[in-house]
Scaffold this active site. Structure first.
Site, PDB file in Angstrom:
ATOM      1  N   ARG A  70      27.854  51.810  20.809  1.00  0.00           N
ATOM      2  CA  ARG A  70      28.125  52.110  22.401  1.00  0.00           C
ATOM      3  C   ARG A  70      26.817  52.035  23.068  1.00  0.00           C
ATOM      4  NH1 ARG A  70      32.161  57.412  22.192  1.00  0.00           N
ATOM      5  NH2 ARG A  70      33.439  56.571  20.335  1.00  0.00           N
ATOM      6  N   GLU A  93      39.295  49.428  26.483  1.00  0.00           N
ATOM      7  CA  GLU A  93      39.171  50.828  27.395  1.00  0.00           C
ATOM      8  C   GLU A  93      37.804  50.774  28.085  1.00  0.00           C
ATOM      9  OE1 GLU A  93      40.283  55.552  27.191  1.00  0.00           O
ATOM     10  OE2 GLU A  93      38.721  54.958  25.927  1.00  0.00           O
TER      11      GLU A  93
HETATM   12  N1  5AD Z   1      37.990  58.608  14.650  1.00  0.00           N
HETATM   13  C1  5AD Z   1      38.875  59.365  15.129  1.00  0.00           C
HETATM   14  N2  5AD Z   1      38.662  59.977  16.158  1.00  0.00           N
HETATM   15  C2  5AD Z   1      37.539  59.960  16.666  1.00  0.00           C
HETATM   16  N3  5AD Z   1      36.945  60.501  17.851  1.00  0.00           N
HETATM   17  C3  5AD Z   1      35.716  59.890  18.169  1.00  0.00           C
HETATM   18  N4  5AD Z   1      35.452  59.070  17.251  1.00  0.00           N
HETATM   19  C4  5AD Z   1      36.402  58.795  16.469  1.00  0.00           C
HETATM   20  C5  5AD Z   1      36.733  58.291  15.106  1.00  0.00           C
HETATM   21  N5  5AD Z   1      35.935  57.618  14.481  1.00  0.00           N
HETATM   22  C6  5AD Z   1      37.701  61.490  18.806  1.00  0.00           C
HETATM   23  C7  5AD Z   1      36.871  62.822  18.857  1.00  0.00           C
HETATM   24  C8  5AD Z   1      37.529  63.486  19.994  1.00  0.00           C
HETATM   25  C9  5AD Z   1      37.746  62.030  21.090  1.00  0.00           C
HETATM   26  C10 5AD Z   1      36.705  62.103  22.171  1.00  0.00           C
HETATM   27  O1  5AD Z   1      37.487  60.843  20.256  1.00  0.00           O
HETATM   28  O2  5AD Z   1      37.450  63.513  17.754  1.00  0.00           O
HETATM   29  O3  5AD Z   1      38.996  63.965  19.779  1.00  0.00           O
END
Ligand code: 5AD
Length: 486
Positions: free
Chosen positions: A103, A174
């Protein structure tokens, strides 16, 4: 780089290809991007794996799709994870959540993360480093799954990420120049992220010119912390218009659950209506618009059963108010990256509630009508001022509006936002503005906010202020919507 060139105007294709050389040179995997080959691959994809077609069909049939979040460091594990989410979790859309190094365009560190994850035999990154894996490896994700896969991240400069993942066959991407900068970065100038996202949108525009429609989704929840609906609506609508300006033909705008049913229903319904009317007004009637509802994006309770309660309420809200897609939380939310099992729990819980409520709608009441009309007025008042500041140019207006605090986002880390506003819940939990900062709302609307907040103050026998705001921020994780005095 010269940022004076920021304008809400479709980039000449020469300008795009000129910049593209530099974009692809940023990491060796950039050399693996071949647009002709990518177009051919997309042409061969079955419709059920293409986000645009699936969204079109779902909207026509009034369906609400479910999508989890998921991403791990190693690609074989990532593929296995997605396959389980599709098969056992019945996910309608799959994600590929990208790690934090990627990112921030820190690909060498992402490479180390892959290596260390292999050695440790577990994921040491919080997502899939898609740029490092390159087109060929990323395409294995598309080959191994049967539904559309979306790239989810939080990247101010996602040009190379978009080049690689779209060439791999992802059909959904996104982010936006505001929503993937202000809540995610501290020091990235807004002009710069808007330009970089124009590049991403122009790339999608190029695909569209060749018959391949990529869905672009605007990240609605922003900071996920007490964001009033009109603010995320204005941001989403601006990003949608800027994307459409570069030739994007399928756009989704997100909205993060606030927690009060009437306000959330009003938000979802006005988002669809306002989004459509602005796209039409700017000459983009041919663009498909869908809405995305994010289950609660703020702090979660630690205990899994409580977290599932929050998730179920989000599901109920989406079912009663209507949305084209729901992004599902998991009972691990308070802990970090969820396990497969936690992700499945979130999906199944949400599906259960959606199905049970499929025949019910939020009742048309005077309260709902009032809430909708307030949001519509707020959006119009702010949007008009943004356009005025840009002397008719929305991109320029956006930069000037953030400088002036005319556009502002609560609790944003970015220096590009003034941080002059302060939200708080009213007595029923709807999100209002305690301090409207420099946002150009009419006296009537400001009055509406003030009265609602005063009512709560009387009920709680305390002066609305920072204490109340802090109570609200922690309320849901402690088991309530409205923060109570301790
Ligand atoms: N796998 C699953 N969920 C994720 N989030 C961020 N990175 C991951 C990942 N690798 C989720 C966080 C939050 C949202 C902003 O994105 O748990 O719910």
């Amino acid at each position: 780089m010269c940022f004076l060139s920021l304008q809400d105007r479709k980039w000449e294709i020469e300008r795009f290809f000129q910049e593209r050389t530099e974009v692809l040179a940023a990491w060796p995997s950039g050399r693996g991007v071949d647009l002709e080959e990518a177009l051919a691959y997309h042409r061969g994809l079955p419709k059920e794996k293409v986000a645009y077609y699936k969204l079109l069909k779902g909207q026509a049939e009034g369906r609400i799709y479910l999508q989890p979040r998921a991403g791990v460091a190693l690609i074989d594990e990532h593929i296995a994870l997605l396959r389980s989410l599709e098969k056992e979790g019945e996910a309608d859309f799959l994600p590929t959540t990208v790690d934090s190094y990627t990112r921030q365009n820190r690909y060498s560190e992402a490479a180390r993360g892959i290596k260390e994850s292999k050695a440790a035999d577990r994921s040491l990154l919080n997502g899939l480093p898609a740029v490092n894996y390159g087109v060929k490896n990323c395409r294995r994700i598309i080959e191994a799954t049967g539904v559309p896969v979306q790239v989810r991240h939080g990247t101010p400069d996602a040009r190379l990420l978009a080049e690689i993942t779209l060439a791999a066959g992802f059909t959904d991407f996104e982010g936006g120049g505001i929503s993937y900068n202000i809540p995610y970065a501290k020091d990235v100038p807004l002009e710069r992220s808007l330009l970089h996202w124009q590049y991403v949108d122009r790339l999608c525009g190029f695909y569209a010119e060749h018959g391949i429609i990529i869905n672009r989704e605007m990240f609605g929840p922003l900071t996920g912390t007490l964001v009033p609906p009109f603010i995320s609506h204005v941001v989403g609508i601006i990003e949608a218009l800027l994307a459409a300006g570069q030739g994007v033909k399928s756009i989704a705008i997100g909205y993060g659950q606030g927690g009060n049913l009437i306000q959330d229903a009003a938000a979802l319904r006005t988002l669809a209506r306002l989004g459509r009317s602005y796209l039409d007004r700017f000459g983009y009637s041919d663009v498909l618009l869908t809405t995305v509802f994010h289950q609660w994006m703020g702090g979660f309770p630690q205990e899994e059963p409580r977290a599932l309660g929050v998730i179920a309420w989000g599901a109920a809200t989406a079912a009663l108010a209507g949305a084209n897609k729901v992004i599902v939380k998991t009972p691990h939310e308070a802990m970090g990256v969820p396990s497969l099992e936690a992700n499945l729990a979130g999906l199944l819980c949400t599906r259960q509630v959606l199905r049970m409520l499929a025949e019910q709608r939020v009742p048309e009441t005077p309260e709902l009508a009032e809430e909708e009309s307030v949001i519509e007025r707020e959006v119009r008042e702010v949007f008009d001022r943004v356009l005025e500041l840009g002397e008719g140019d929305l991109a320029v207006g956006t930069v000037r509006a953030f400088e002036a605090g005319v556009l502002d986002i609560p609790f944003a880390p970015s220096r590009a936002a003034r941080g002059g506003i302060m939200p708080v819940r009213d007595a029923s939990g709807a999100i209002r503005l305690l301090d409207t900062g420099n946002i150009p709302l009419s006296a009537e609307i400001k009055d509406f906010h003030r009265k609602k907040i005063e009512e709560r103050g009387r009920q709680e026998k305390r002066e609305p202020g920072l204490r109340m705001v802090i109570d609200d921020i922690y309320a849901i994780s402690k088991g309530r919507l409205v923060g109570k005095p301790r």
